[in-house]
Scaffold this motif. Structure first.
Motif: not given
Length: 843
Positions: A358-365
């Motif tokens: 699972n890959a997530t955005a740095l700021l929003s998650g």
């Protein structure tokens, strides 16, 4: 650096006075009258090494006229200042003293004594037998020897278990072996390299019975006759010596909750011919392992090409391995010996894994993409070798000529499948995820090597020895990687992907020559040597990207050793050597592994050999009841071959399929800047009581890694093995063992500490022919974690693997026949140990 400078000052402070003292003693010795002879073991008739000789006047036993120790073959020669009637006292550990009177005069300046046969100490009082115990450990100028035969555990244990007691060797809870704090060591058998043991030591050694072994030598300062390779040094396993004719066969088998093993060792001696053979089988079930992994971006959180990545999964593997070895020796006559050997090792391994990423955005998650991966694979490895050696002795004792030929080779292959199930992806990351094609990779490698070698050694006078030799190696390695792909989520046929496949050939011929000089003056001994090696290297790409090229380079490898025998029990040893490492084919291979487009791996064909310099000082005290050895060591390398991981945009890497400009981890090999290590190790063997023995192997070091660019790491590392052996009534034996180590730093990574404990109960029956060993380890722990971190510019990764560590099992061995004879070995043979694999080296 203060630690490193202090170590050199200490070395100079201790060694320099010894040199002056030895020089003064030599200058004062007048060679007018001589007494000489041979000290030999009364049972084996072999020369008694390091027996202590003391000469006094017959009329005054309190004054000492001369002191000396016997040579490796038991010979001795001592000089006296004046004529007279003298008394010779001969002592050796665990042996009955010998006293002989002799006379030297002007008319008879040389007293040639008959062979002095020295016996084991054994006194019988009624029904009670009191036997003096020989020391288990002995030190020489370049090695430490552990006497396996004298350890009662050798009747029931395998070699791997016995290694836990050997000085400067550690075996952790997963049976990984280190010598001198390094996993980059070589295994020899009877002075000859054994590549299948060097490549797979824990698999092979745990199936071999220790009862077939006489001693294990830890060669920490290899001389010029050895190929210039090995930070840790050499483990030389010496089988049983010569004796009566006959035969012996030992079979062994064991079962635990994790593996099954079986083996056989047999030796037959008839007249001039001796034949020996071993076979072992092992099945190992790796059991389930759960893995958690995370890669966190630590740079600018607004970077659009970056993401945080999390992965969890389960994996399992199991393998079958077979190994066999055949050796024979034939005494043509008293001066000529022919030996031959053949060995083979095979292994088949199966693996299965299932993970979710699972890959997530740095700021929003928020989730950028997620997918599942199912992997399975089979790998096959085979290695075989053959040796033939001819040894010619001469009437002058110590002069020897040896011719050797060796052929070795092997194959390795893999058949792996990886399929993906994409659950979701944003529009921006969808093209990146579409690169996750189902993949089938077929990899195969093969190697072939021929070696010719000649060695000559001769004494010059009583105190000097010279050895010279030459070698030529013809080496041909090949690695093929074929990639087949299909769209993920389909059941179609795989198509060959020629663009991202690779066929790679590496030819590596080596011409080497060496010269060594040895000196022994009373209690002082020394050795100087140098080795020259020229390498011819040729690289060819038959398929895939890369330019063919050829090159050559020269290396001069010096070595030096100095030993001072203070008295029977105490000695000092100082050594310096330089070792080189040639990169193996796996670290050179430019094939880009992009099975996982988020984590790319590639070799580096531009690697050059690394050079490692080592200085060490050792103090040893070895006696029957108490032994201790301490070693200070400093080593440095200016171009260490190391695995390096960086976070880069995929469009900056050549050969990447459909690059999207996203940040991915990229791992390759580089000759980094400077690596330094200062270490202190110690070994203790103490018979606390008559039936209680304590063994300790301790190691501590400080290392500094610097690539002189962006990466710099340093830190302390320590490990300890403590074992207690208790002998109970009726010869039952109980062993308790504990191993622990601290976190271990490397250039980018740091692994957390670990520990292991074990309990063994052993018993022999039928005059030691039937042996049982019940064992249990880590039985109080239901789960263990193995954690590590990797840090680089703009990222940090953390991994946590959990597994079930406990193990309970039984080993049984049965011996028939009587024979103390083993296959004779030539004193010089081929030792090709110059290649550093992608996994070895370092700590």
């Amino acid at each position: 650096m203060t630690c490193f400078k202090g170590q050199f000052l200490l070395t100079a402070t201790v060694v320099t006075p010894l040199l002056f003292a030895a020089t003064e003693t030599t200058a004062q010795t007048a060679k007018r009258f001589v007494v000489k002879g041979v000290v030999a073991d009364a049972a084996t008739k072999e020369g008694e090494q390091y027996a202590t000789m003391k000469i006094t006047l017959q009329t005054d036993s309190t004054s000492t006229a001369a002191l000396a120790v016997s040579e490796a073959d038991g010979t001795f020669s001592m000089t006296l200042k004046k004529a007279g009637s003298y008394r010779l006292f001969v002592n050796a550990m665990g042996k009955q003293p010998i006293v002989r009177n002799f006379v030297v005069s002007d008319s008879k300046p040389v007293a040639a004594l008959d062979t002095l046969y020295i016996k084991e100490v054994s006194h019988v009082l009624g029904a009670v037998e009191i036997v003096a115990q020989k020391p288990l450990v002995k030190a020489d100028i370049d090695k430490i020897t552990y006497d396996i035969e004298e350890d009662p555990d050798s009747k029931t244990n395998n070699i791997l278990e016995m290694l836990r007691k050997v000085p400067m060797v550690t075996v952790d809870g997963d049976s990984n072996i280190k010598v001198n704090g390094s996993s980059g060591f070589k295994v020899y058998v009877n002075g000859r390299p054994n590549s299948m043991m060097s490549k797979n030591p824990k698999e092979v050694l745990k199936s071999m019975p220790a009862s077939s072994i006489k001693k294990i030598e830890v060669i920490t300062n290899p001389g010029p006759k050895y190929d210039a390779e090995g930070v840790g040094g050499i483990l030389n396993i010496v089988t049983v010596g010569k004796g009566i004719e006959g035969y012996t066969v030992t079979t062994n088998g064991g079962v635990s909750n994790a593996d099954v093993d079986a083996g056989m060792y047999a030796t037959v001696k008839q007249g001039k011919l001796t034949v020996s053979g071993t076979y072992s089988y092992n099945y190992y079930d790796g059991r389930n392992m759960h893995n958690n992994y995370s890669r966190l971006f630590t740079g600018d959180p607004a970077t659009p090409s970056a993401s945080n990545r999390y992965q969890t999964g389960d994996s399992r593997s199991y393998n079958h391995s077979h190994s066999g070895n055949f050796e024979a020796s034939y005494d043509v006559d008293s001066l000529r010996l022919v030996t031959a050997s053949f060995g083979i090792w095979t292994n088949r391994s199966h693996s299965h894994s299932l993970s979710r990423t699972n890959a997530t955005a740095l700021l929003s998650g928020a989730t950028l993409y997620s997918y599942a991966n199912n992997g399975r694979g089979v790998s096959d490895n085979t290695y075989l070798y053959g040796n033939i050696d001819y040894q010619r002795l001469f009437k002058q004792k110590g002069r020897m000529l040896t011719f050797s030929y060796k052929i070795s080779g092997g194959t390795n292959g893999g058949d792996n499948y990886s399929s993906y199930d994409v659950a979701e992806a944003t529009d921006e990351w969808l093209p990146f995820v579409k690169r996750l094609s189902d993949e089938h990779t077929e990899s195969s490698g093969r190697s072939m090597e021929h070696t010719l070698q000649v060695d000559y050694t001769t004494p010059i006078g009583k105190a000097h020895n010279v050895e010279v030799g030459a070698k030529y190696i013809l080496r041909d390695n090949r690695s093929d990687d074929d990639r087949y792909v299909r769209p993920n989520g389909t059941d179609g046929e795989y198509t060959f992907d020629e663009q991202y496949s690779s066929h790679y050939r590496h030819e590596n011929d080596i011409l080497a020559a060496y010269l060594g000089y040895g000196l022994r003056l009373g209690n002082l001994s020394g050795r100087l040597g140098a080795r020259y090696e020229h390498t011819f290297q040729k690289i060819k790409y038959e398929l895939g990207e890369g330019e063919n090229f050829s090159t050559g380079f020269d290396d001069v490898v010096p070595s030096a050793s100095l030993g001072y025998r203070i008295n029977d029990e105490n000695n000092l040893r100082f050594g310096y050597n330089m070792r080189i490492y040639r990169p193996g084919i796996w670290s050179l291979n430019p094939y880009l592994n992009q099975t996982n487009p988020e984590a790319l791996q590639q070799g580096n064909p531009n690697l050059v050999s690394e050079k490692n310099h080592n200085v060490q000082l050792t103090y040893s005290y070895f006696a029957a009841k108490f032994s201790v050895s301490c070693t200070m060591r400093y080593s440095f390398t200016n171009n260490n071959i190391s695995s390096v991981t960086s976070l880069v945009e995929d469009n900056t890497i050549e050969s990447v399929k459909n690059p999207m400009g996203k940040l991915v981890s990229y791992t390759t090999y580089r000759n980094i800047g400077r690596t330094q290590t200062a270490s202190l190790s110690s070994y203790v063997n103490w018979n606390i009581f008559k039936n209680t023995r304590l063994t300790m192997n301790l190691w501590g070091d400080y290392s500094d890694y610097n690539d002189r660019q962006q990466l710099h790491n340093y830190g302390y590392y320590g490990s300890a093995y403590v074992g207690v052996q208790q002998t109970l009534p009726k010869n039952w034996r109980v062993n308790l063992g504990f191993y622990g180590c601290t976190s271990n730093p490397n250039l980018q990574s740091k692994t957390e500490g670990m520990y292991n404990y074990s309990l063994n109960v052993q018993k022999s029956f039928l005059k030691d022919r039937l042996n049982f060993n019940l064992y249990a380890s880590n039985f109080l722990d239901a789960k263990r974690h193995y954690k590590s971190t990797v840090t680089g510019a703009n990222f940090i990764t953390r991994s946590d693997s959990s597994y079930n560590p406990w193990r309970v099992g039984i080993n049984v061995s049965w011996r028939i026949g009587e024979l103390s004879s083993g296959v004779k070995k030539v004193a010089r043979s081929i030792s090709n140990d110059d290649v550093k694999s992608a996994e070895s080296g370092g700590k």
